[in-house]
Design an enzyme around this catalytic site. Structure first.
Site, PDB file in Angstrom:
ATOM      1  N   LYS A  72     -21.168  90.906  15.789  1.00 47.25           N
ATOM      2  CA  LYS A  72     -22.105  91.899  15.273  1.00 47.25           C
ATOM      3  C   LYS A  72     -21.343  93.088  14.700  1.00 47.25           C
ATOM      4  CE  LYS A  72     -26.211  94.596  16.525  1.00 47.25           C
ATOM      5  NZ  LYS A  72     -27.209  94.922  17.564  1.00 47.25           N
ATOM      6  N   SER A  97     -31.691  94.557  15.761  1.00 47.80           N
ATOM      7  CA  SER A  97     -30.590  94.816  14.855  1.00 47.80           C
ATOM      8  C   SER A  97     -29.551  93.713  14.829  1.00 47.80           C
ATOM      9  CB  SER A  97     -29.918  96.142  15.223  1.00 47.80           C
ATOM     10  OG  SER A  97     -29.363  96.099  16.522  1.00 47.80           O
ATOM     11  N   SER A 146     -32.970  94.673  20.344  1.00 40.66           N
ATOM     12  CA  SER A 146     -32.148  94.146  19.262  1.00 40.66           C
ATOM     13  C   SER A 146     -31.471  92.817  19.543  1.00 40.66           C
ATOM     14  CB  SER A 146     -31.074  95.176  18.869  1.00 40.66           C
ATOM     15  OG  SER A 146     -31.669  96.288  18.251  1.00 40.66           O
TER      16      SER A 146
END
Length: 477
Positions: free
Chosen positions: A81, A156, A180
């Site tokens: 990520k 996210s 997220s």
């Protein structure tokens, strides 16, 4: 074999590399070829370093040939990520202000994955400053959903969610403040675990006393999430919030799952409500799919009732703590470059800057009451079950839904409230595939356990997964 390899679990890929049935370089080539094939449409992977990845894979194969001991993820290729620092590889947080930032050190979760043997190949897309559950930014653009490329992949951790669903990799790291890890898991028909605070502890240079945001993992199976938790969990000398019973060694026994055992939840006490007793507006089709899960739990031997905790204090706790954390993380950039930060992030920072001492004190009192209510509920229950997302994957060309079932939403967080409320409780929570809409869009089920009960949570989720098999349905790309 390359087509089959796309859908192997992380456990299976790691085992085949260890047994020399597949080389790390072969696994890497399949991984990169899949990125080349699907990423131009999905935009899930935004940074790559193929040369460095092949050097890592070659070193892994050499170690295997020499008969050296190695970690449980030896040679497994993985992107990360784009909010987790990767030494020598840019980490942008999806912000133009950080578009060229190259960290010198790894985040703790990345460092532990590397010790376990992964081959780092690149970074996955995120919303700007990881704010909002729709993955788009001015640096890299929008990530779309593999099940319908007109829809959002959420966020996210939307880039990794899309990558998992598309067969790029079987598991990956992410983080979760307001959902997220769980929201993109729901939108992409994969699994996302928000662990208890202290499982993967917060360390400097971040705030070691942070608790609202948690690092964790997503995967196509619960068993793979458990494997990654086994290598990334454990105390740290600089982390006062560490859970000390975790030993910090590979294959932690507390994260071991009997993947071959028939699913059985006999005796599990489940509090079940798709919409938390009407507290949440939930799209009708989502609510119906989640409601059907009650029978699954019952058939597995669980006792299911409709009792739920009173979460009325959770909104205040979440909103105040999130606003303060945004000031702590991004307040300086906001003061220096307000015109280069998206409005939803500016709004959250302003909220934090405008808080009064009385409001902060009120939120702390609300957190105390919420803690007591969670203790009360879990004294009589083992898990709470509700929806993960209140909506189906929405159009990728909007920032966020503005209404649900005709109920107007006040801000960019309201459609994620089923997730935010749980974040405020401090409980570990997981999203697992629960089924599909008539149009073929995924829906996730959120399972919640008491703080520290991550293992029990994973076992319940694994049983549900094994009984339903929804995770086995892949998108057509």
């Amino acid at each position: 074999m390359s087509d089959e390899m796309l859908w192997w679990s992380t456990r299976e890929l790691a085992a085949r590399i260890a047994s020399k049935e597949v080389s790390a370089r072969e696994a890497l080539q399949v991984h990169l070829d899949r990125i080349d094939e699907v990423n131009p449409v999905l935009n899930a992977v935004v940074t790559r370093d193929d040369e460095a990845a092949f050097a890592q894979a070659a070193a892994a194969d050499a170690a295997t040939a020499r008969g050296e001991s190695f970690g449980p993820l030896h040679g497994v290729p993985m992107t990360h990520k784009d909010t987790h620092d990767t030494a020598g590889m840019r980490t942008t947080w999806g912000s133009p202000l950080m578009g060229d930032r190259v960290p010198e050190a790894d985040s703790l979760i990345i460092a532990r994955l590397k010790v376990a043997g992964i081959t780092t190949t690149g970074k996955t897309n995120v919303p700007e400053f990881a704010a909002g559950s729709h993955t788009f930014n001015e640096v890299f653009g929008t990530t779309v959903n593999p099940y319908d490329r007109t829809k959002s992949a959420s966020g996210s951790s939307g880039g990794v969610g899309a990558a998992l669903a598309a067969g790029i990799q079987a598991s990956g790291d992410g983080s979760d403040m307001g959902g997220s890890l769980r929201s993109p898991a729901s939108f992409n028909n994969v699994v996302g675990l928000r662990p208890s605070n202290g499982r993967i502890p917060h360390v400097p240079p971040g705030n070691p006393f942070a608790w609202l945001s948690q690092s964790g993992f997503m995967a196509r199976t619960v068993a793979d999430v458990a494997l990654l938790m086994s290598v990334a969990s454990g105390p740290h000398v600089s982390a006062p919030g560490s859970i000390l019973e975790a030993s910090g060694v590979f294959d932690l026994p507390e994260f071991a799952l009997d993947v071959d055992r028939s699913p059985d939840l006999t005796g599990l006490r489940v509090g079940f409500s798709p919409d938390l007793g009407g507290l949440l507006p939930v799209e009708t089709e989502v609510k119906e799919i989640v409601a059907a899960a009650a029978q699954v739990f019952g058939n597995l031997g669980a006792h299911v009732d409709d009792e739920i905790p009173n979460l009325t204090d959770a909104d205040e706790v979440f909103n105040v703590r999130r606003a303060l954390d945004f000031v702590g993380s991004w307040g300086g950039l906001y003061e220096a470059h307000p015109d280069k930060i998206k409005e939803s992030v500016r709004w959250n920072i302003r909220m934090g800057l405008e808080l009064t001492g009385a409001e902060v004190a009120s939120a702390e009192a609300a957190r105390t009451r919420l803690h007591g209510e969670i203790d009360r509920f879990f004294a009589g229950h083992d898990v709470l079950v509700l929806t993960s997302c209140q909506v189906l994957p929405f159009d990728a060309d909007i920032e966020y839904p503005t209404q649900i079932n005709g109920v107007r939403l006040e801000n960019y967080l309201d459609w994620m409230r089923a997730l935010c409320l749980i974040s405020a409780t401090g409980c570990p929570a997981i999203s697992v595939p629960a089924g599909f809409s008539e149009s073929g869009l995924p829906v996730g089920l959120q399972i919640v356990a008491k703080p520290g009960a991550d293992v029990e949570l994973l076992r319940a989720a694994h049983a549900f997964e094994a009984a339903t098999g929804h995770h086995e349905r892949h998108p057509e790309l």
